[in-house]
Design a protein around this motif. Structure first.
Motif, short mmCIF file in Angstrom:
data_model
loop_
_atom_site.label_atom_id
_atom_site.label_comp_id
_atom_site.label_asym_id
_atom_site.label_seq_id
_atom_site.Cartn_x
_atom_site.Cartn_y
_atom_site.Cartn_z
N ASN A 41 0.93 -1.37 0.01
CA ASN A 41 -0.06 0.04 -0.01
C ASN A 41 0.62 1.32 0.01
O ASN A 41 0.31 2.28 -0.03
CB ASN A 41 -0.87 0.09 1.11
N GLY A 42 2.21 1.13 0.03
CA GLY A 42 2.94 2.15 0.21
C GLY A 42 3.24 2.99 -1.10
O GLY A 42 3.21 2.46 -2.33
N LYS A 43 3.07 4.26 -0.99
CA LYS A 43 3.08 5.24 -2.18
C LYS A 43 4.36 6.24 -1.86
O LYS A 43 3.99 7.12 -0.92
CB LYS A 43 1.82 6.07 -2.53
N ILE A 44 5.25 6.28 -2.58
CA ILE A 44 6.49 7.08 -2.39
C ILE A 44 6.89 8.07 -3.36
O ILE A 44 6.90 7.64 -4.73
CB ILE A 44 7.70 6.18 -2.00
N LYS A 45 6.87 9.35 -3.26
CA LYS A 45 7.33 10.30 -4.22
C LYS A 45 8.68 11.02 -3.49
O LYS A 45 8.65 11.98 -2.89
CB LYS A 45 6.46 11.33 -4.63
N ALA A 46 9.63 10.31 -3.63
CA ALA A 46 11.04 10.64 -3.01
C ALA A 46 12.12 9.95 -3.51
O ALA A 46 12.33 9.23 -3.95
CB ALA A 46 10.82 10.51 -1.35
N GLN A 47 13.26 10.71 -3.22
CA GLN A 47 14.53 10.02 -3.37
C GLN A 47 14.85 9.17 -2.15
O GLN A 47 14.47 9.59 -0.97
CB GLN A 47 15.80 11.32 -3.26
N VAL A 48 15.27 8.15 -2.53
CA VAL A 48 15.33 6.87 -1.50
C VAL A 48 16.81 6.41 -1.41
O VAL A 48 17.35 6.08 -2.30
CB VAL A 48 14.42 5.61 -1.70
N PHE A 49 17.31 6.44 -0.23
CA PHE A 49 18.68 5.88 0.20
C PHE A 49 18.47 5.10 1.23
O PHE A 49 17.92 5.22 2.14
CB PHE A 49 19.58 6.81 0.65
N ALA A 50 19.07 3.63 1.07
CA ALA A 50 19.05 2.80 2.16
C ALA A 50 20.03 1.82 1.84
O ALA A 50 20.63 1.66 0.99
CB ALA A 50 17.60 2.05 2.47
N LYS A 51 20.35 0.77 2.81
CA LYS A 51 21.29 -0.34 2.67
C LYS A 51 20.50 -1.21 1.67
O LYS A 51 21.35 -1.93 0.67
CB LYS A 51 21.48 -1.11 4.01
N SER A 52 19.39 -1.65 2.20
CA SER A 52 18.58 -2.53 1.30
C SER A 52 17.24 -2.15 1.17
O SER A 52 16.57 -1.67 2.01
CB SER A 52 18.68 -3.91 1.82
N ILE A 53 16.70 -2.23 -0.25
CA ILE A 53 15.29 -1.45 -0.35
C ILE A 53 14.39 -2.85 -1.07
O ILE A 53 14.55 -3.33 -2.16
CB ILE A 53 15.40 -0.48 -1.09
N ILE A 54 13.14 -3.01 -0.67
CA ILE A 54 12.34 -3.94 -1.00
C ILE A 54 11.08 -3.08 -1.50
O ILE A 54 10.53 -2.56 -0.64
CB ILE A 54 11.90 -5.07 0.06
N VAL A 55 10.78 -3.00 -2.72
CA VAL A 55 9.60 -2.43 -3.25
C VAL A 55 8.31 -3.47 -3.74
O VAL A 55 8.60 -4.11 -4.40
CB VAL A 55 10.11 -1.49 -4.39
N GLN A 56 7.34 -3.00 -2.81
CA GLN A 56 5.85 -3.78 -3.04
C GLN A 56 5.03 -2.95 -3.56
O GLN A 56 3.97 -3.41 -3.95
CB GLN A 56 5.66 -4.88 -1.58
N GLY A 57 5.15 -1.55 -3.49
CA GLY A 57 4.27 -0.76 -3.71
C GLY A 57 4.56 0.16 -4.79
O GLY A 57 5.54 -0.14 -5.83
N GLU A 58 4.37 1.40 -4.74
CA GLU A 58 4.89 2.50 -5.74
C GLU A 58 5.92 3.54 -5.34
O GLU A 58 5.97 3.95 -4.27
CB GLU A 58 3.66 3.28 -6.28
N VAL A 59 6.92 3.67 -6.13
CA VAL A 59 8.03 4.34 -5.88
C VAL A 59 8.12 5.46 -7.22
O VAL A 59 8.12 4.99 -8.55
CB VAL A 59 9.22 3.96 -5.83
N HIS A 60 7.81 6.85 -6.87
CA HIS A 60 8.22 7.71 -8.00
C HIS A 60 9.48 8.62 -7.60
O HIS A 60 9.50 9.29 -6.51
CB HIS A 60 6.95 8.88 -8.27
N GLY A 61 10.61 8.30 -8.02
CA GLY A 61 12.05 8.92 -7.63
C GLY A 61 13.12 7.83 -7.84
O GLY A 61 13.00 6.81 -8.04
N ASN A 62 14.27 8.47 -7.56
CA ASN A 62 15.53 7.71 -7.73
C ASN A 62 15.62 6.88 -6.57
O ASN A 62 15.43 7.32 -5.29
CB ASN A 62 16.70 8.81 -7.94
N VAL A 63 16.26 5.56 -6.67
CA VAL A 63 16.51 4.89 -5.48
C VAL A 63 17.86 4.24 -5.52
O VAL A 63 18.26 3.90 -6.56
CB VAL A 63 15.32 3.51 -5.89
N THR A 64 18.56 4.65 -4.32
CA THR A 64 20.04 4.13 -4.29
C THR A 64 20.00 3.35 -2.86
O THR A 64 19.75 3.68 -1.77
CB THR A 64 20.58 5.46 -4.02
#
Lengths: 139, 213
Positions: A41-64
């Motif tokens: 259900n997650g909806k992200i409009k953001a730059q994302v930085f993390a060690k490890s990232i799991i996406v099951q929802g929606e992301v608009h933005g760069n992911v590092t």
């Protein structure tokens, strides 16, 4: 830590523990040493930085990610990914670029399926024109 | 769950078989050209690839693992499908080229798959010209060109399985007539590139590797 479905965050989100987001975040997310899970259900409009990232929802933005990005079935990313390892499931949506370039990688160094790294040999010289149309056992 | 047939049982008494039917495994094809593509890319420092097909997770993993590369995914089949549904290709050429906003000579390898089978001559020429411009000197372009004029009823997802094999999986398309390109048409269309390898497959498809001098 869990951010629930009804939560909307606008701004910068940072922390030092693993986080699951089921709500909406706009801005920037930084979890440099931790795992970020964007739930179905997650909806992200953001730059994302993390060690490890799991996406099951929606992301608009760069992911590092410093280790791995994993876009699961029904996950969606519109943006550029940067991580040493990227997994995208069949059924996931992705539009953008994926950067898996490793610092210090040398040209001609090719890793094989068994994990061993060898110097790959130069390609044989290109044939002048079309090679003979040899039927091959394919398709 | 196994179903036991009982004499005298009514149809409604027999529980429905809910065992999921496995999807047919995609056929594995062998390629003589793919090893050349990978070898050519492996010679380049931190290569940049442009994939014109839909994103395939196993391809991302394969190329990322082998080449530690950067991959731009631009699913131009999606663009083709939108115009096919409208049954009007006016503007398709501009739309395809408009998606490729990368700087000139910034790409080391283009994965075209069989995209050109679905394009008319004008769109194909415009796209080929743009791709030739995008390639760095020494860069390569990998594509398949069908040789039989048939209606194309599906698109194909190409998944690289190893350095010399790939799997193909079909997914639905609005039917379009294949635009068959003769060898000389292909050479003219990709002006500025040279054919480094071309193999006619049993499926009557020509698997081709181009290189920018």
């Amino acid at each position: 830590m869990n951010i629930g479905k009804s939560v909307i965050i606008k701004g910068e989100l940072s922390g030092s523990e693993d986080l699951t987001i089921e709500g909406q975040v706009e801005g920037k997310i930084e979890l440099r040493q931790n795992v970020l899970t964007i739930g179905p259900n997650g909806k992200i409009k953001a730059q994302v930085f993390a060690k490890s990232i799991i996406v099951q929802g929606e992301v608009h933005g760069n992911v590092t990610a410093s280790e791995r990005v994993d876009i699961r079935d029904n996950g969606s990313v519109d943006g550029d990914l940067s991580a040493p390892r990227v997994a995208i499931a069949d059924g996931a949506h992705f539009r953008g670029s994926i950067d898996m370039q490793r610092a210090g990688a040398k040209p001609g160094e090719m890793k094989h399926g068994d994990g061993k790294t060898t110097e790959s040999k130069p390609a044989p010289a290109a044939t002048a024109a079309h090679s003979a149309g040899t039927p091959t056992p394919v398709r | 769950m196994p179903v036991t047939f009982k004499w005298g049982a009514r149809k409604g008494d027999i529980p429905p078989d809910t065992t999921p039917v496995p999807e047919p495994a995609a056929a594995v094809s062998t390629s003589k050209v793919l090893p050349r593509v990978i070898s050519a890319l492996a010679q380049r420092p931190s290569p940049v690839l442009l994939d014109l097909g839909p994103v395939v997770g196993s391809n991302i993993a394969f190329f990322g693992d082998r080449l530690a590369c950067k991959i731009h995914v631009e699913d131009l089949y999606n663009e083709v499908e939108q115009y096919a549904r409208k049954a009007n290709r006016d503007g398709l050429a501009a739309s395809l080229v408009g998606r490729l906003t990368h700087p000139d000579e910034s790409i080391d390898g283009v994965l075209c798959w069989d995209l050109f089978d679905y394009l008319d001559n004008a769109s194909g020429k415009a796209l080929a010209t743009r791709l030739a411009t995008l390639l760095r000197p020494g860069g390569v372009l990998y594509g398949f060109f069908g040789t039989t004029p048939v209606d194309l009823l599906h698109y194909t997802r190409f998944a690289v399985a190893s350095e010399s094999t790939f799997r193909q999986k079909a997914y639905p398309a609005t039917a379009v007539r294949r635009n068959v390109l003769l060898t000389r048409d292909i050479n003219r269309m990709f002006e500025g590139l040279v054919v480094a390898e071309s193999v006619l497959l049993k499926s009557s498809t020509r698997e081709t590797l181009f290189r920018k001098p």
